[in-house]
Design a protein around this motif. Structure first.
Motif, PDB file in Angstrom:
ATOM      1  N   VAL A 376      59.501 -13.232  -9.178  1.00  0.00           N
ATOM      2  CA  VAL A 376      59.295 -12.921 -10.587  1.00  0.00           C
ATOM      3  C   VAL A 376      57.895 -12.348 -10.754  1.00  0.00           C
ATOM      4  CG1 VAL A 376      59.133 -13.867 -12.926  1.00  0.00           C
ATOM      5  CG2 VAL A 376      60.913 -14.684 -11.370  1.00  0.00           C
ATOM      6  N   VAL A 377      57.794 -11.151 -11.350  1.00  0.00           N
ATOM      7  CA  VAL A 377      56.502 -10.495 -11.557  1.00  0.00           C
ATOM      8  C   VAL A 377      56.071 -10.529 -13.014  1.00  0.00           C
ATOM      9  CG1 VAL A 377      56.801  -8.994  -9.564  1.00  0.00           C
ATOM     10  CG2 VAL A 377      57.608  -8.237 -11.812  1.00  0.00           C
ATOM     11  N   GLY A 378      56.892 -11.086 -13.883  1.00  0.00           N
ATOM     12  CA  GLY A 378      56.533 -11.186 -15.296  1.00  0.00           C
ATOM     13  C   GLY A 378      57.470 -12.128 -16.019  1.00  0.00           C
ATOM     14  N   MET A 379      56.933 -12.843 -17.008  1.00  0.00           N
ATOM     15  CA  MET A 379      57.741 -13.775 -17.789  1.00  0.00           C
ATOM     16  C   MET A 379      57.102 -13.937 -19.164  1.00  0.00           C
ATOM     17  SD  MET A 379      59.161 -17.572 -16.804  1.00  0.00           S
ATOM     18  CE  MET A 379      57.539 -18.316 -16.616  1.00  0.00           C
ATOM     19  N   VAL A 380      57.896 -13.741 -20.218  1.00  0.00           N
ATOM     20  CA  VAL A 380      57.416 -13.857 -21.593  1.00  0.00           C
ATOM     21  C   VAL A 380      58.457 -14.606 -22.403  1.00  0.00           C
ATOM     22  CG1 VAL A 380      55.983 -11.775 -21.547  1.00  0.00           C
ATOM     23  CG2 VAL A 380      58.394 -11.604 -22.197  1.00  0.00           C
ATOM     24  N   PRO A 381      58.051 -15.275 -23.497  1.00  0.00           N
ATOM     25  CA  PRO A 381      59.032 -15.949 -24.356  1.00  0.00           C
ATOM     26  C   PRO A 381      59.776 -14.950 -25.230  1.00  0.00           C
ATOM     27  CG  PRO A 381      56.822 -16.221 -25.255  1.00  0.00           C
ATOM     28  CD  PRO A 381      56.665 -15.516 -23.939  1.00  0.00           C
ATOM     29  N   HIS A 382      61.025 -15.274 -25.518  1.00  0.00           N
ATOM     30  CA  HIS A 382      61.845 -14.471 -26.431  1.00  0.00           C
ATOM     31  C   HIS A 382      62.777 -15.420 -27.168  1.00  0.00           C
ATOM     32  CE1 HIS A 382      65.325 -11.651 -27.365  1.00  0.00           C
ATOM     33  NE2 HIS A 382      64.308 -11.167 -28.047  1.00  0.00           N
ATOM     34  N   GLY A 383      62.343 -15.835 -28.359  1.00  0.00           N
ATOM     35  CA  GLY A 383      63.100 -16.833 -29.090  1.00  0.00           C
ATOM     36  C   GLY A 383      63.073 -18.154 -28.354  1.00  0.00           C
ATOM     37  N   ASN A 384      64.237 -18.755 -28.191  1.00  0.00           N
ATOM     38  CA  ASN A 384      64.339 -20.010 -27.455  1.00  0.00           C
ATOM     39  C   ASN A 384      64.740 -19.738 -26.000  1.00  0.00           C
ATOM     40  OD1 ASN A 384      64.150 -22.833 -27.299  1.00  0.00           O
ATOM     41  ND2 ASN A 384      66.359 -23.057 -27.531  1.00  0.00           N
ATOM     42  N   ALA A 385      64.212 -18.660 -25.453  1.00  0.00           N
ATOM     43  CA  ALA A 385      64.533 -18.269 -24.084  1.00  0.00           C
ATOM     44  C   ALA A 385      63.297 -17.654 -23.454  1.00  0.00           C
ATOM     45  CB  ALA A 385      65.711 -17.290 -24.058  1.00  0.00           C
ATOM     46  N   ALA A 386      63.431 -17.342 -22.165  1.00  0.00           N
ATOM     47  CA  ALA A 386      62.363 -16.680 -21.420  1.00  0.00           C
ATOM     48  C   ALA A 386      62.928 -15.437 -20.767  1.00  0.00           C
ATOM     49  CB  ALA A 386      61.776 -17.610 -20.362  1.00  0.00           C
ATOM     50  N   LEU A 387      62.208 -14.334 -20.880  1.00  0.00           N
ATOM     51  CA  LEU A 387      62.590 -13.085 -20.230  1.00  0.00           C
ATOM     52  C   LEU A 387      61.922 -13.019 -18.866  1.00  0.00           C
ATOM     53  CD1 LEU A 387      62.289 -10.559 -23.195  1.00  0.00           C
ATOM     54  CD2 LEU A 387      64.382 -11.533 -22.248  1.00  0.00           C
ATOM     55  N   LEU A 388      62.728 -12.840 -17.823  1.00  0.00           N
ATOM     56  CA  LEU A 388      62.227 -12.801 -16.455  1.00  0.00           C
ATOM     57  C   LEU A 388      62.288 -11.376 -15.932  1.00  0.00           C
ATOM     58  CD1 LEU A 388      63.947 -15.960 -14.922  1.00  0.00           C
ATOM     59  CD2 LEU A 388      61.775 -15.800 -16.127  1.00  0.00           C
ATOM     60  N   LEU A 389      61.216 -10.971 -15.274  1.00  0.00           N
ATOM     61  CA  LEU A 389      61.106  -9.641 -14.692  1.00  0.00           C
ATOM     62  C   LEU A 389      61.004  -9.802 -13.184  1.00  0.00           C
ATOM     63  CD1 LEU A 389      60.903  -6.708 -15.797  1.00  0.00           C
ATOM     64  CD2 LEU A 389      58.438  -6.894 -15.470  1.00  0.00           C
ATOM     65  N   SER A 390      62.003  -9.295 -12.465  1.00  0.00           N
ATOM     66  CA  SER A 390      62.045  -9.451 -11.011  1.00  0.00           C
ATOM     67  C   SER A 390      61.319  -8.307 -10.329  1.00  0.00           C
ATOM     68  CB  SER A 390      63.497  -9.524 -10.521  1.00  0.00           C
ATOM     69  OG  SER A 390      64.178 -10.617 -11.129  1.00  0.00           O
ATOM     70  N   SER A 391      60.868  -8.549  -9.107  1.00  0.00           N
ATOM     71  CA  SER A 391      60.089  -7.553  -8.373  1.00  0.00           C
ATOM     72  C   SER A 391      60.954  -6.458  -7.789  1.00  0.00           C
ATOM     73  CB  SER A 391      59.311  -8.237  -7.243  1.00  0.00           C
ATOM     74  OG  SER A 391      60.216  -8.897  -6.360  1.00  0.00           O
TER      75      SER A 391
END
Length: 494
Positions: A376-391
């Protein structure tokens, strides 16, 4: 003729002739669409006053409840979940008072009044119990401020026009200095965390450097604290969006800097928190900081997950240091070098060396551990969830913190190089790539916009709104420069 004109003017002021203002208010409450409500606001003076009422009396509160996903609405306002669980009939006090004296109180806020009358020893301050290691103690929190829900809806609604409205691109460069390590948008200003540990404040439109503070040593990371810890950005009495920036660096020290920054501003004499003071300097770096209301989670390279709370005095004002009685650590078997951490009201998710960990902040326990094949190269909150960005070349994934269900949100296009960083605001997502492109994606309208920024990899970006339109700030790893995209509505837009 004069009598007809007077009768017409009276009807324009009173709305629908012969219909009580209470019934006209109920008509407005049936308009769940924000665009229709904005048009209804232009019908007459009475409807304008009914629509523009502040706080929970405002019909825009109902529109926000029906239009904006609850998790996104909670993240934007940082209200507790209980605030939105109440139904509109129990929560909203529909007191349709206008300048002509018409209207009456239709419903009382009984449930909220009972909750607020339990302990209101200070004006504007409500006490609540917070679990901590030293026993149950009273911690003051600010009572619900008067929120202008029209501003909440308009900020959320404007996000869908990023890439469609007229854009003004501003890029400002430093002739010398270190590269930018992190970036954050605060209303009309942009904060940059530099590679040498200093924090700079810029004017977003003009690019003028407004202030600077050199607190940390190396690699400053930041998180902004909303004024009063809640949705002050939608409160007309607030002077600015944020009042503090929490910053950390490779020296393992955490500072709380008051905003706005000035040229003469000196670093605090003592840090607000130290990460692993008994370990070598290289092992105590601060990798990530997350803020929710008055709670701050600091993630360290040595595997630390420290949960801190900003201290409030007897008047409910935030002081630039942490409360020692509400300081604890999240400990687990697989907590190593923590790269990212995001939090909601009572849960947090962290990423450590291929492991995704879900935490309950009430019990301070790790609820779930999941190993991911792609880094995972990035992670931010989005509502009651987390957005994950893979490498790799995988999609942007949304992980719900309650059900732990994973949903692919954004697929990577074939001609786009791998992702590098991510940011989110409302339902608008921005993803940077290693080729200098930024993809804007709106989760509701499914619209996608490509921004060509540079040939160098995007290292950090942020999304915000300055009250007129969406703002995206971008930095690369090639130079200490900031690119700002600002979208403005057409002249005929309300």
């Amino acid at each position: 003729m004069a009598e007809e004109m007077c009768a017409s003017a009276s009807a324009t002021c009173a709305g629908i002739p012969g219909l009580p203002s209470e019934i006209q208010g109920e008509i407005l409450y049936r308009l769940y669409d924000g665009v229709a409500l904005a048009k209804a606001r232009q019908v007459c003076y009475l409807w304008k006053e009914l629509v523009d009422q502040p706080g929970d009396k405002q019909v825009w509160y109902t529109v926000c409840q029906h239009s904006i996903p609850r998790g996104v609405l909670q993240q934007m306002t940082q209200f507790d979940r209980d605030y939105f669980l109440q139904t509109a009939s129990k929560k909203v006090a529909r007191s349709f008072e206008c300048s002509c004296g018409k209207g009456q109180q239709l419903e009382q806020r009984k449930s909220q009044d009972r909750r607020h009358s339990e302990d209101t020893s200070l004006e504007g301050v409500v006490h609540k119990y917070v679990d901590c290691q030293c026993g149950r103690q009273l911690q003051p929190c600010v009572a619900d401020p008067v929120v202008y829900w029209r501003s909440v809806y308009m900020e959320w609604y404007r996000g869908r026009f990023a890439g469609n409205w007229a854009v003004v691109k501003t890029d400002y460069h430093q002739t010398f200095g270190p590269l930018i390590n992190s970036i954050a948008i605060s209303g009309d200003y942009i904060l940059t965390g530099m590679g040498n540990g200093s924090v700079l404040q810029w004017e977003a439109v003009t690019g003028k450097l407004m202030g600077k503070c050199h607190a940390n040593v190396g690699g400053a990371v930041m998180a902004l604290h909303c004024r009063d810890g809640y949705n002050s950005k939608y409160n007309a009495s607030s002077q600015s969006v944020h009042d503090f920036v929490v910053t950390g660096g490779r020296d393992g020290l955490v500072y709380i800097l008051p905003l706005p920054l000035t040229w003469a501003q000196a670093a605090p004499d003592q840090p607000a928190h130290r990460m692993h003071t008994h370990m070598p300097l290289v092992g105590s770096a601060v990798n990530c900081i997350s803020v929710w209301q008055d709670r701050v989670i600091v993630a360290g390279a040595a595997g630390d997950l420290c949960v801190l709370n900003l201290y409030r005095n007897s008047a409910g004002e935030v002081s630039p240091h942490f409360c020692p009685s509400h300081h604890y650590r999240l400990e687990g078997d697989n907590v190593k070098t923590v790269k990212f951490v995001v939090q909601t009201q009572d849960r947090a998710v962290s990423y450590s060396d291929g492991m995704l960990l879900l935490w309950c902040l009430l019990t301070r326990q790790c609820l779930r551990e999941v190993r991911r094949d792609e880094w995972v190269v990035g992670m931010v909150p989005h509502g009651n969830a987390a957005l994950l960005l893979s490498s790799g070349v995988g999609p942007v994934t949304e992980v719900h913190l309650d059900s732990w269900a994973e949903v692919d949100v954004l697929e990577r296009e074939e001609q786009v190089t791998p992702w590098s960083c991510i940011a989110a605001h409302g339902d608008l997502i921005a993803v940077g790539t290693n080729s200098g492109q930024v993809t804007l994606y709106h989760t509701v309208t499914k619209s996608r916009t490509m921004l060509r920024v540079s040939d160098a990899p995007i290292t950090a970006l942020d999304i915000g709104d300055d009250g007129e339109g969406p703002v995206v700030a971008i930095v690369t790893n090639s130079s200490p420069a900031v690119w700002v995209y600002h979208w403005f509505p057409p002249d005929d837009e309300d």
